[in-house]
Design an enzyme around this catalytic site. Structure first.
Site, PDB file in Angstrom:
ATOM      1  N   LYS A  56      27.760 -65.102  43.136  1.00 59.84           N
ATOM      2  CA  LYS A  56      26.536 -64.740  43.853  1.00 59.84           C
ATOM      3  C   LYS A  56      25.477 -65.841  43.834  1.00 59.84           C
ATOM      4  O   LYS A  56      24.381 -65.653  44.310  1.00 59.84           O
ATOM      5  CB  LYS A  56      25.945 -63.468  43.237  1.00 59.84           C
ATOM      6  CG  LYS A  56      26.806 -62.225  43.437  1.00 59.84           C
ATOM      7  CD  LYS A  56      26.283 -61.064  42.585  1.00 59.84           C
ATOM      8  CE  LYS A  56      27.249 -59.903  42.535  1.00 59.84           C
ATOM      9  NZ  LYS A  56      27.098 -59.093  41.323  1.00 59.84           N
ATOM     10  N   LYS A  86      29.012 -68.020  31.290  1.00 59.21           N
ATOM     11  CA  LYS A  86      27.555 -67.848  31.443  1.00 59.21           C
ATOM     12  C   LYS A  86      26.791 -68.469  30.287  1.00 59.21           C
ATOM     13  O   LYS A  86      25.753 -69.092  30.487  1.00 59.21           O
ATOM     14  CB  LYS A  86      27.206 -66.369  31.596  1.00 59.21           C
ATOM     15  CG  LYS A  86      27.785 -65.825  32.890  1.00 59.21           C
ATOM     16  CD  LYS A  86      27.112 -64.588  33.390  1.00 59.21           C
ATOM     17  CE  LYS A  86      27.550 -64.379  34.834  1.00 59.21           C
ATOM     18  NZ  LYS A  86      27.482 -63.026  35.284  1.00 59.21           N
ATOM     19  N   LYS A 142      35.338 -70.079  41.819  1.00 57.36           N
ATOM     20  CA  LYS A 142      35.237 -68.724  42.372  1.00 57.36           C
ATOM     21  C   LYS A 142      33.973 -68.577  43.219  1.00 57.36           C
ATOM     22  O   LYS A 142      32.945 -69.161  42.875  1.00 57.36           O
ATOM     23  CB  LYS A 142      35.185 -67.749  41.190  1.00 57.36           C
ATOM     24  CG  LYS A 142      35.376 -66.304  41.541  1.00 57.36           C
ATOM     25  CD  LYS A 142      35.061 -65.419  40.355  1.00 57.36           C
ATOM     26  CE  LYS A 142      33.568 -65.408  40.053  1.00 57.36           C
ATOM     27  NZ  LYS A 142      33.117 -64.432  39.082  1.00 57.36           N
TER      28      LYS A 142
HETATM   29  P1  TYM Z   1      30.177 -58.047  39.737  1.00 57.23           P
HETATM   30  O1  TYM Z   1      28.932 -57.400  40.197  1.00 57.23           O
HETATM   31  O2  TYM Z   1      30.119 -59.454  39.234  1.00 57.23           O
HETATM   32  O3  TYM Z   1      31.261 -58.002  40.892  1.00 57.23           O
HETATM   33  C1  TYM Z   1      31.529 -56.801  41.597  1.00 57.23           C
HETATM   34  C2  TYM Z   1      32.998 -56.778  41.976  1.00 57.23           C
HETATM   35  O4  TYM Z   1      33.304 -57.875  42.826  1.00 57.23           O
HETATM   36  C3  TYM Z   1      34.442 -58.580  42.324  1.00 57.23           C
HETATM   37  N1  TYM Z   1      34.307 -60.008  42.656  1.00 57.23           N
HETATM   38  C4  TYM Z   1      35.218 -60.721  43.340  1.00 57.23           C
HETATM   39  N2  TYM Z   1      36.401 -60.382  43.871  1.00 57.23           N
HETATM   40  C5  TYM Z   1      37.097 -61.351  44.536  1.00 57.23           C
HETATM   41  N3  TYM Z   1      36.653 -62.634  44.664  1.00 57.23           N
HETATM   42  C6  TYM Z   1      35.467 -63.018  44.141  1.00 57.23           C
HETATM   43  N4  TYM Z   1      35.040 -64.263  44.289  1.00 57.23           N
HETATM   44  C7  TYM Z   1      34.695 -62.026  43.439  1.00 57.23           C
HETATM   45  N5  TYM Z   1      33.485 -62.068  42.819  1.00 57.23           N
HETATM   46  C8  TYM Z   1      33.283 -60.820  42.344  1.00 57.23           C
HETATM   47  C9  TYM Z   1      34.398 -58.332  40.826  1.00 57.23           C
HETATM   48  O5  TYM Z   1      35.656 -58.542  40.221  1.00 57.23           O
HETATM   49  C10 TYM Z   1      33.939 -56.897  40.768  1.00 57.23           C
HETATM   50  O6  TYM Z   1      35.032 -56.000  40.905  1.00 57.23           O
HETATM   51  N6  TYM Z   1      30.873 -56.171  35.180  1.00 57.23           N
HETATM   52  C11 TYM Z   1      31.007 -55.865  36.594  1.00 57.23           C
HETATM   53  C12 TYM Z   1      30.290 -54.589  37.007  1.00 57.23           C
HETATM   54  C13 TYM Z   1      30.674 -53.425  36.183  1.00 57.23           C
HETATM   55  C14 TYM Z   1      31.863 -52.664  36.300  1.00 57.23           C
HETATM   56  C15 TYM Z   1      31.769 -51.654  35.294  1.00 57.23           C
HETATM   57  C16 TYM Z   1      32.965 -52.732  37.146  1.00 57.23           C
HETATM   58  C17 TYM Z   1      29.913 -52.908  35.169  1.00 57.23           C
HETATM   59  N7  TYM Z   1      30.584 -51.829  34.638  1.00 57.23           N
HETATM   60  C18 TYM Z   1      32.789 -50.709  35.111  1.00 57.23           C
HETATM   61  C19 TYM Z   1      34.006 -51.785  36.953  1.00 57.23           C
HETATM   62  C20 TYM Z   1      33.892 -50.789  35.963  1.00 57.23           C
HETATM   63  C21 TYM Z   1      30.432 -57.037  37.384  1.00 57.23           C
HETATM   64  O7  TYM Z   1      29.588 -57.733  36.913  1.00 57.23           O
HETATM   65  O8  TYM Z   1      30.899 -57.127  38.653  1.00 57.23           O
END
Ligand code: TYM
Length: 330
Positions: A198, A111, A195
């Protein structure tokens, strides 16, 4: 009972990657674990975001959670910003992590590489600290996430070890990241070496896309010029990604998916089947999402969640405050 915790950040529109890698699996923990699922809304502020979009996206995610089968009587569903202990613990634990380890986080490197160095927010850099707090406040044993979040959970593990050793007490529970066997890293349909994230409208399938758009995106997914269908992410990233999507949504392993298509030598036919598999799951999911998307349901779920989550989080926070020497009084 063991605890499970996970969350999704309300930046951008949720994708099929979020669904397969995380969202779809959350309900699997609500019978055998104490399950905590939250919207990581404070995390969404680490990059500039439109306030109206943030608010509506937060509501959307709560409705997605319900549509994915989370039951508010079994799972504590809440907003990160509703539980002030997250920010308070952050003020304490930020002192226990190092610049060196935070600058090695892949997500931060990705990022921040797109930004001018002078404009990299402190919050973006310190993001993993808050994520550690999210996990440690609830003493989560397991953290269901996709591949890209595993490094952050590893950091939380290092922090637990460091903190417990320093105070010679089991203050925090050691968390473990759990990812699905198939689908932990869904790739972009327009560039299967990247990957699915969003922020790529062409390569992403968004959970709110109309069925005909979803079909179109899958039918035009980038593949190779061969005709054989088998799993080889290095040489056939596009086909391997589609096989991954098909396997995950069919609840079978990759080997079995390969068997099903071994005599089919037409990518067009294969893509059609993948598209139907996605639609069979996503269309009813979208209908459930719409039925949950009203203020009354959302507020009711969040009020219950806020109460339950705060109780547990505040208990951990008090324990930490006492441990580090802050003067806790009634
Ligand atoms: P975030 O919002 O980017 O993504 C949410 C979840 O989706 C998974 N993910 C994917 N899995 C498979 N293929 C993909 N292309 C893909 N893109 C996203 C992510 O691995 C995630 O599980 N930092 C975290 C949010 C968070 C969190 C936490 C998660 C904040 N605190 C504590 C677990 C525990 C995030 O930005 O996820």
């Amino acid at each position: 009972m063991k605890r499970s915790l996970s969350g999704i950040k309300p930046t951008g529109n949720l994708t099929l990657g979020n669904y397969i890698g995380a969202l779809r699996n959350f309900k699997n923990y609500q019978d055998d674990y104490e399950n905590f699922i939250f919207v990581a809304d404070l995390h969404a502020l680490t990059l500039p975001i439109d306030p109206t979009f943030l608010r509506s996206n937060t509501k959307d995610i709560v409705a997605f959670y319900l549509a994915a089968g989370l039951d508010k009587d079994k799972t504590t569903i809440f907003l990160q910003s509703d539980v002030s202990a997250h920010s308070e613990l952050n003020s304490i634990l930020i002192n226990y992590l190092y610049m060196g380890e935070l600058s090695r986080m892949t997500q931060f490197k990705d990022k921040s590489s797109k930004l001018n160095h002078e404009a990299i927010g402190v919050g973006l850099f310190a993001y993993p600290v808050l994520m550690c707090c999210d996990i440690l406040l609830y003493n989560a044993d397991v953290v269901p996430v996709g591949e890209d979040q595993k490094q952050h959970v590893e950091l939380a593990r290092d922090l637990v070890h460091r903190f417990n050793t320093r105070y010679n007490k089991e203050i925090f529970v050691m968390p473990e990241a759990i990812s699905p066997k198939v689908g932990a890293r869904i790739m972009s349909l327009s560039d299967p070496t990247r990957k699915m994230s969003k922020s790529d409208p062409r390569g992403d399938i968004f959970l709110k896309d109309e069925p005909n758009i979803i079909r179109k995106k899958i039918m035009s997914a980038v593949t190779d010029t061969d005709t054989d269908i088998y799993y080889d992410p290095e040489h056939k990233p596009g086909i391997s990604n589609l096989l991954q999507i098909y396997s995950a949504l069919s609840d079978i392993d990759i080997k079995e998916a390969e068997m099903r298509f071994k005599d089919m030598h037409q990518y067009g036919e294969f893509k059609k089947i993948v598209a139907e598999t996605v639609l069979k799951e996503i269309v009813p999911f979208q209908e459930r999402y719409k039925s949950f998307l009203n203020n009354e349901t959302i507020n009711d779920v969040l009020n219950t969640g806020k109460y339950r989550a705060s109780k547990i989080a505040n208990k951990t926070l008090t324990k930490v405050k006492k441990t580090v020497g802050l003067y806790v009084h009634e």
